[in-house]
Design a protein around this motif. Structure first.
Motif, PDB file in Angstrom:
ATOM      1  N   UNK A 233       2.733  11.983  -1.298  1.00 44.85           N
ATOM      2  CA  UNK A 233       4.105  10.261  -0.575  1.00 44.85           C
ATOM      3  C   UNK A 233       2.815  10.251   0.744  1.00 44.85           C
ATOM      4  N   UNK A 234       2.696   9.072   1.171  1.00 46.41           N
ATOM      5  CA  UNK A 234       1.963   8.707   2.365  1.00 46.41           C
ATOM      6  C   UNK A 234       2.612   7.850   3.414  1.00 46.41           C
ATOM      7  N   UNK A 235       1.714   7.798   4.699  1.00 47.22           N
ATOM      8  CA  UNK A 235       3.050   6.728   5.922  1.00 47.22           C
ATOM      9  C   UNK A 235       2.076   5.811   5.959  1.00 47.22           C
ATOM     10  N   UNK A 236       1.755   4.527   5.785  1.00 45.75           N
ATOM     11  CA  UNK A 236       0.221   3.425   6.212  1.00 45.75           C
ATOM     12  C   UNK A 236       0.977   3.371   7.467  1.00 45.75           C
ATOM     13  N   UNK A 237       0.371   2.953   8.555  1.00 40.35           N
ATOM     14  CA  UNK A 237       0.574   1.957   9.398  1.00 40.35           C
ATOM     15  C   UNK A 237      -0.418   0.747   9.542  1.00 40.35           C
ATOM     16  N   UNK A 238      -0.157  -0.239   9.368  1.00 46.02           N
ATOM     17  CA  UNK A 238      -0.476  -1.062   9.099  1.00 46.02           C
ATOM     18  C   UNK A 238      -1.282  -1.687  10.617  1.00 46.02           C
ATOM     19  N   UNK A 239      -2.249  -2.838  11.235  1.00 46.25           N
ATOM     20  CA  UNK A 239      -2.555  -3.342  12.105  1.00 46.25           C
ATOM     21  C   UNK A 239      -1.891  -4.745  12.355  1.00 46.25           C
ATOM     22  N   UNK A 240      -0.708  -4.816  11.305  1.00 48.03           N
ATOM     23  CA  UNK A 240       0.095  -6.094  12.312  1.00 48.03           C
ATOM     24  C   UNK A 240       1.308  -4.734  12.945  1.00 48.03           C
ATOM     25  N   UNK A 241       1.864  -4.011  12.533  1.00 49.94           N
ATOM     26  CA  UNK A 241       2.241  -2.967  13.828  1.00 49.94           C
ATOM     27  C   UNK A 241       3.630  -2.653  12.582  1.00 49.94           C
ATOM     28  N   UNK A 242       3.452  -2.062  11.529  1.00 50.50           N
ATOM     29  CA  UNK A 242       4.231  -2.249  10.553  1.00 50.50           C
ATOM     30  C   UNK A 242       4.575  -0.820   9.358  1.00 50.50           C
ATOM     31  N   UNK A 243       4.810  -0.201   9.257  1.00 54.45           N
ATOM     32  CA  UNK A 243       5.143   1.256   8.677  1.00 54.45           C
ATOM     33  C   UNK A 243       5.334   1.253   7.953  1.00 54.45           C
ATOM     34  N   UNK A 244       4.064   1.248   6.957  1.00 54.40           N
ATOM     35  CA  UNK A 244       5.490   1.735   4.793  1.00 54.40           C
ATOM     36  C   UNK A 244       4.704   3.100   4.126  1.00 54.40           C
ATOM     37  N   UNK A 245       6.362   3.726   3.967  1.00 51.55           N
ATOM     38  CA  UNK A 245       6.086   4.432   2.779  1.00 51.55           C
ATOM     39  C   UNK A 245       6.137   4.178   1.911  1.00 51.55           C
ATOM     40  N   UNK A 246       5.406   5.302   1.233  1.00 48.43           N
ATOM     41  CA  UNK A 246       5.655   5.816  -0.923  1.00 48.43           C
ATOM     42  C   UNK A 246       4.023   6.134  -0.666  1.00 48.43           C
ATOM     43  N   UNK A 247       4.034   6.088  -2.717  1.00 45.38           N
ATOM     44  CA  UNK A 247       2.777   6.649  -3.316  1.00 45.38           C
ATOM     45  C   UNK A 247       1.963   5.971  -3.428  1.00 45.38           C
ATOM     46  N   UNK A 248       0.313   6.158  -2.769  1.00 49.42           N
ATOM     47  CA  UNK A 248      -0.223   4.808  -3.450  1.00 49.42           C
ATOM     48  C   UNK A 248      -0.715   5.441  -5.246  1.00 49.42           C
ATOM     49  N   UNK A 249      -0.301   4.387  -5.579  1.00 51.38           N
ATOM     50  CA  UNK A 249      -0.551   3.968  -7.330  1.00 51.38           C
ATOM     51  C   UNK A 249      -1.669   3.683  -7.638  1.00 51.38           C
TER      52      UNK A 249
END
Length: 195
Positions: A133-149
């Motif tokens: 499981x990861x948290x991805x912070x994207x350049x738009x400022x959003x933060x996504x959590x989940x699993x890389x499929x």
């Protein structure tokens, strides 16, 4: 006697000119050497020195810790016992560190180990393979959590779900395709990082 002073004076002038020329050559050699040292080379030196840094990201946030690993287009910051941040070099806005570490890093070092030749895609594919499981912070400022499929050549497919919940179809709230160029950082639990 006057001739001795004249020759001493000429010798001193020649010695001073020679020293000035040697200093200019040394200075120019150093400028040329520094022009060949890449950011990645300096990160490798900082990693080897176990230097503490504060990495400022293009999204405005910062990551503080010790550089744990360096790849071809990314580096990892060990944020302590809880997590590791994988930061693409393109998402780095700057590094803050003690002056002594800054100067030491200018010595540069070319990478030789296999790990140092791995790109961000390899790291992400490894996370997908291990279902981390990861948290991805994207350049738009959003933060996504989940699993890389899945991880393609330049993007990642993320099954979005809470980090505390295992990736199960009932837990997945959506799916996101995220280009590598949009990733500011990937945050992984320290015990899952594998770096």
């Amino acid at each position: 006697m006057r001739w001795d002073r004249l020759f001493d004076d000429l010798e001193a002038q020649a010695s001073a000119e020679w020293e000035a020329e040697r200093a200019a050559l040394a200075s120019e050699s150093e400028r040329v050497r520094l022009s060949r040292v890449s950011l990645r080379d300096r990160l490798l030196v900082l990693r080897d020195a176990k230097a503490q840094v504060r990495a400022h990201l293009t999204v405005g946030s910062a990551v503080e810790g010790r550089i744990a690993a360096v790849g071809t287009d990314w580096f990892a910051v060990d944020r302590g016992p809880a997590s590791v941040s994988v930061v693409p070099l393109a998402a780095l806005a700057g590094l803050r560190m003690p002056h002594a570490d800054l100067l030491h890093s200018a010595t540069g070092r070319a990478g030789q180990a296999l790990r140092e030749r791995l790109d961000l895609g390899f790291v992400v594919r490894d996370l997908a393979r291990r279902r981390v499981p990861v948290r991805i912070e994207v350049v738009t400022g959003d933060s996504l959590t989940g699993t890389v499929d899945r991880a393609g050549a330049d993007h990642v497919d993320l099954a979005v779900h809470d980090l505390e919940t295992a990736r199960h179809p009932s837990a997945v709230t959506s799916f996101r395709m995220v280009p590598f160029g949009a990733i500011a950082q990937l945050i992984v639990a320290a015990d899952e990082a594998g770096l």
